[in-house]
Design an enzyme around this catalytic site. Structure first.
Site, mmCIF file in Angstrom:
data_model
loop_
_atom_site.group_PDB
_atom_site.id
_atom_site.type_symbol
_atom_site.label_atom_id
_atom_site.label_comp_id
_atom_site.label_asym_id
_atom_site.label_seq_id
_atom_site.Cartn_x
_atom_site.Cartn_y
_atom_site.Cartn_z
ATOM 1 N N GLU A 1 0.845 -1.203 0.000
ATOM 2 C CA GLU A 1 0.000 0.000 0.000
ATOM 3 C C GLU A 1 0.879 1.250 0.000
ATOM 4 O OE1 GLU A 1 -4.114 0.497 2.182
ATOM 5 O OE2 GLU A 1 -2.654 1.822 3.164
ATOM 6 N N HIS B 1 -11.941 7.799 14.827
ATOM 7 C CA HIS B 1 -10.913 7.570 15.838
ATOM 8 C C HIS B 1 -9.606 8.312 15.590
ATOM 9 C CE1 HIS B 1 -9.627 4.884 12.609
ATOM 10 N NE2 HIS B 1 -8.426 4.958 13.136
ATOM 11 N N HIS C 1 -13.823 2.963 19.100
ATOM 12 C CA HIS C 1 -12.411 2.690 19.397
ATOM 13 C C HIS C 1 -12.194 2.787 20.906
ATOM 14 C CE1 HIS C 1 -8.035 3.351 19.474
ATOM 15 N NE2 HIS C 1 -8.010 2.807 18.273
#
Length: 374
Positions: free
Chosen positions: A121, A211, A244
């Site tokens: 990525e 989050h 979260h």
């Protein structure tokens, strides 16, 4: 028989693990690769649950998670604890994923040990060093170190070329996040978390995650207030928010939305429940990176709760819309997609620009082609 290529994968958070699992499974089945798994456990309680269902037991667990840890703490501990592991195992290549502090620190540790680095990525950029923070700089430092750049899209490849990354070291593979979905989604999946029994599927489900560090404080309060107003104004909606566990998220979430009708705040969902909830959701609100990539596979229009995104391919393709974090803008974008069926359907039917679910195989093939003779 040719000597196996020794590949070490290092990751520390649940999002990293979720995107690395398809690659780990692919390497596990390949006779030409010896796969070594090392976790830093940057997010201890969120990491373990995603690995176990796939039978993945780390060969090395640095167990670095500590209450109240800072970015400096994580960086220093990864560097210190990973060095002897690299010395012991002597891998030919170390794979890291994405943009976490584990990613940057593990890459630096590999560089110090003269071990090649493969960045899964690679090439995502927001071009704002503090959004996302610290991820944008983590990625850029990892790019400077990496030897193999597994870019998910043509745009990410172009970003790397602009930074003078050698073109022969860049490989467009798609995103492993899309690979993962075929392992987690089923037609008649039952949810694992008993809290989801409380979801009213007769309503339009708004699934939300929020989050990011840059959203802590006032931005998160504004997001919560916007969503609370949406639930008031649209009685046919139902919010599901896997919250979260960090204090900076739990406190405003429960303070503002904890007692709101049709708002279900749960603990973080395992990846099976999360993906199957995405399958049933009507709308996704998120500041996550990975969910921006996954949602188009579910034909799920997505409102990004950030000022900028390093995944602009979704904006161009029409799978994402950027709402920012101000209460009014979040409310306006959400209300628009709840009332304008034309806009909603256009987003729902947009093509996923992040890959076709074959990224892991391409990465493994690239490693074998380039390191198989070494």
């Amino acid at each position: 028989m040719a000597k196996k290529i020794k590949v070490m994968s290092v990751f520390g958070t649940r999002p990293e693990a979720a995107k690395m699992i398809p690659l780990l499974l692919e390497m596990r089945e390949n006779p030409q690769i010896e796969s070594i798994v090392c976790v830093t456990a940057q997010h201890r309680e969120l990491l373990d649950g995603v690995l176990q269902p796939f039978g993945i037991t780390p060969d090395f667990d640095l167990n670095l998670m500590k209450a109240g840890q800072t970015l400096t703490d994580i960086t220093a501990r990864v560097l210190r604890e990973l060095a002897p592991v690299l010395e012991q195992t002597q891998p030919q290549i170390l794979l890291v994923h994405g943009d976490t502090t584990t990613t940057f620190a593990a890459s630096l540790a590999a560089f110090y040990a003269r071990v090649a680095v493969g960045h899964v990525e690679a090439g995502l950029r927001s071009f704002d060093k503090f959004r996302p923070y610290p991820e944008e700089i983590n990625r850029k430092i990892t790019t400077a170190i990496a030897d193999f750049h597994f870019a998910p899209t043509e745009l990410s490849r172009e970003n790397l070329l602009k930074e003078n990354v050698p073109p022969e070291s860049i490989f467009i593979t798609g995103n492993t996040a899309i690979d993962m979905i075929k392992h987690t989604v089923s037609e008649n999946a039952a949810f694992n978390d008993s809290a989801l029994v409380g979801v009213d599927f007769t309503k339009r489900i708004i699934l939300m995650t929020a989050h990011r560090r840059e959203n802590w404080g006032q931005p998160l309060k504004e997001i919560c207030n916007a969503v609370k107003q949406i639930l008031t104004d649209f009685p046919d909606t139902f919010l599901v928010w896997p919250v979260h566990p960090g204090k900076a998220v739990i406190e405003p979430a429960h303070e503002i939305l904890g007692n709101t009708p049709r708002a279900l705040l749960t603990k973080p969902l395992d990846i099976f429940d999360m993906h199957n909830m995405m399958k049933h959701a009507h709308l996704l609100l998120t500041d996550s990176g990975g969910l921006q990539e996954e949602s188009p596979t579910f034909n799920l229009p997505t409102i990004v709760l950030r000022e900028v995104t390093e995944r602009p391919e979704g904006l161009t393709a029409g799978t994402l819309t950027l709402a920012g974090v101000a209460q009014q803008s979040v409310y306006t974008e959400t209300a628009r997609l709840l009332t304008n069926s034309t806009d909603y359907e256009k987003m729902a039917q947009a093509k996923n620009p992040f890959g076709d679910g074959k990224a892991s195989g391409m990465i493994v093939s690239t490693i074998i082609e380039n390191l198989g003779g070494n």
